[in-house]
Design an enzyme around this catalytic site. Structure first.
Site, short mmCIF file in Angstrom:
data_model
loop_
_atom_site.label_atom_id
_atom_site.label_comp_id
_atom_site.label_asym_id
_atom_site.label_seq_id
_atom_site.Cartn_x
_atom_site.Cartn_y
_atom_site.Cartn_z
N TYR A 42 1.02 -1.17 -0.37
CA TYR A 42 0.08 0.53 -0.09
C TYR A 42 1.05 1.10 -0.14
O TYR A 42 2.29 1.22 0.66
CB TYR A 42 -1.23 0.03 0.96
CG TYR A 42 -1.72 -1.20 1.05
CD1 TYR A 42 -3.56 -0.43 0.70
CD2 TYR A 42 -1.61 -2.27 0.98
CE1 TYR A 42 -4.38 -1.43 0.74
CE2 TYR A 42 -2.86 -3.54 0.62
CZ TYR A 42 -4.44 -2.65 0.74
OH TYR A 42 -4.91 -3.52 0.93
N GLU A 43 0.74 2.27 -0.51
CA GLU A 43 0.65 3.56 -1.07
C GLU A 43 1.37 3.99 0.56
O GLU A 43 2.54 4.56 0.62
CB GLU A 43 0.35 4.73 -2.07
CG GLU A 43 0.80 5.71 -2.27
CD GLU A 43 0.35 6.89 -3.10
OE1 GLU A 43 0.66 7.98 -2.77
OE2 GLU A 43 -0.92 6.03 -3.63
N SER A 44 1.22 4.02 1.85
CA SER A 44 1.58 4.67 2.86
C SER A 44 2.15 3.63 3.76
O SER A 44 3.08 4.30 4.45
CB SER A 44 -0.06 4.16 3.67
OG SER A 44 -0.98 2.88 3.94
N GLY A 45 3.01 2.61 2.88
CA GLY A 45 3.94 2.30 3.23
C GLY A 45 4.21 1.30 3.93
O GLY A 45 5.03 0.29 4.82
#
Length: 244
Positions: A42-45
């Site tokens: 996920y883009e959030s890490g």
């Protein structure tokens, strides 16, 4: 049908860059059914997340709690996405044209004064450029399936005929488009999207009526298999867990 068809396209061991909404539903459904070792990023890490329910956003705590590792957003892009370490990127679209170019920026030909200003790019341009493949999930109508997008937010195949290669883009671009009517894949030579399968009960004429260009249809048109009882049970469990 869209979620199930998208989930089936994923296979175990792939590294999948997941967006919220239908892409997340599809990826988590695949992990719960035929691809338990699918790696969700996920883009959030959050790397290797295994959420028990569908996350409400990329900042949902369940993603970090169930992840193999949590890193910074710059690291996701600098060390995972840009070097080409992601196998599949999932994207949505407000507009999609016949060469797989995506618009999520503006509707209308005047950028400064558009008819509609959309949420914008986020990480989508990087995903479109650098993932090995891109899968697009979008509801189909003549408003969303247009001959040419009003603004190219995320580059697909340009106007076809090898434009990605000439620009030096790493990934293969959109290799699969799944709508609520059927499945599309790019022609290997021209890269124009071709209807390769329709969902159960959908006719080619219905797809033509929802397409803003002269639709090409595969010589051997398939019908998407109906969801199995296991797929439906897993999908319903995800939905129920999300609402509880």
């Amino acid at each position: 049908m869209m979620s199930v068809a998208a989930a089936r396209a994923l296979s175990g061991g792939q590294r999948c860059f997941v967006g919220i909404g239908l892409p997340s539903t599809a990826a988590n459904l695949a992990r719960r059914t035929h691809a338990p070792d699918l790696v969700l990023i996920y883009e959030s890490g959050a790397l290797g997340s295994k959420p028990d329910w569908l996350p409400a956003s990329i900042g949902d705590g369940i993603l970090a709690e169930t992840a193999d590792a949590v890193i910074g957003v710059p690291e996701v892009f600098n060390y995972w996405l840009q070097p080409g370490r992601i196998d599949v990127g999932f994207l949505g679209a407000a507009q999609l044209d016949k060469f797989g170019n995506i618009n999520t920026t503006v509707i209308g030909d005047d950028y400064a004064n558009p008819k509609v200003r959309l949420p914008g790019a986020g990480g989508a341009p990087e995903i479109a450029a650098n993932c090995h493949e891109v899968y697009v999930v979008v509801r189909q109508s003549k408003r969303s399936f247009v001959d040419q997008v009003d603004f190219v937010t995320s580059y697909g195949h340009g106007r076809g005929n090898g434009e990605r290669e000439r620009l030096g883009l790493r990934g293969a671009g959109p290799t699969l488009v799944i709508t609520d009517l059927g499945v599309f894949r790019p022609d290997p030579d021209t890269h124009e999207l071709v209807l390769t399968a329709v969902h159960p009960g959908v006719t080619v004429e219905q797809v033509r009526e929802a397409t803003g260009w002269e639709l090409r249809v595969a010589d051997e048109l398939a019908t998407t298999p109906t969801p199995t009882s296991d797929e439906l049970a897993a999908l319903r469990a995800l939905k129920e867990a999300s609402s509880s």
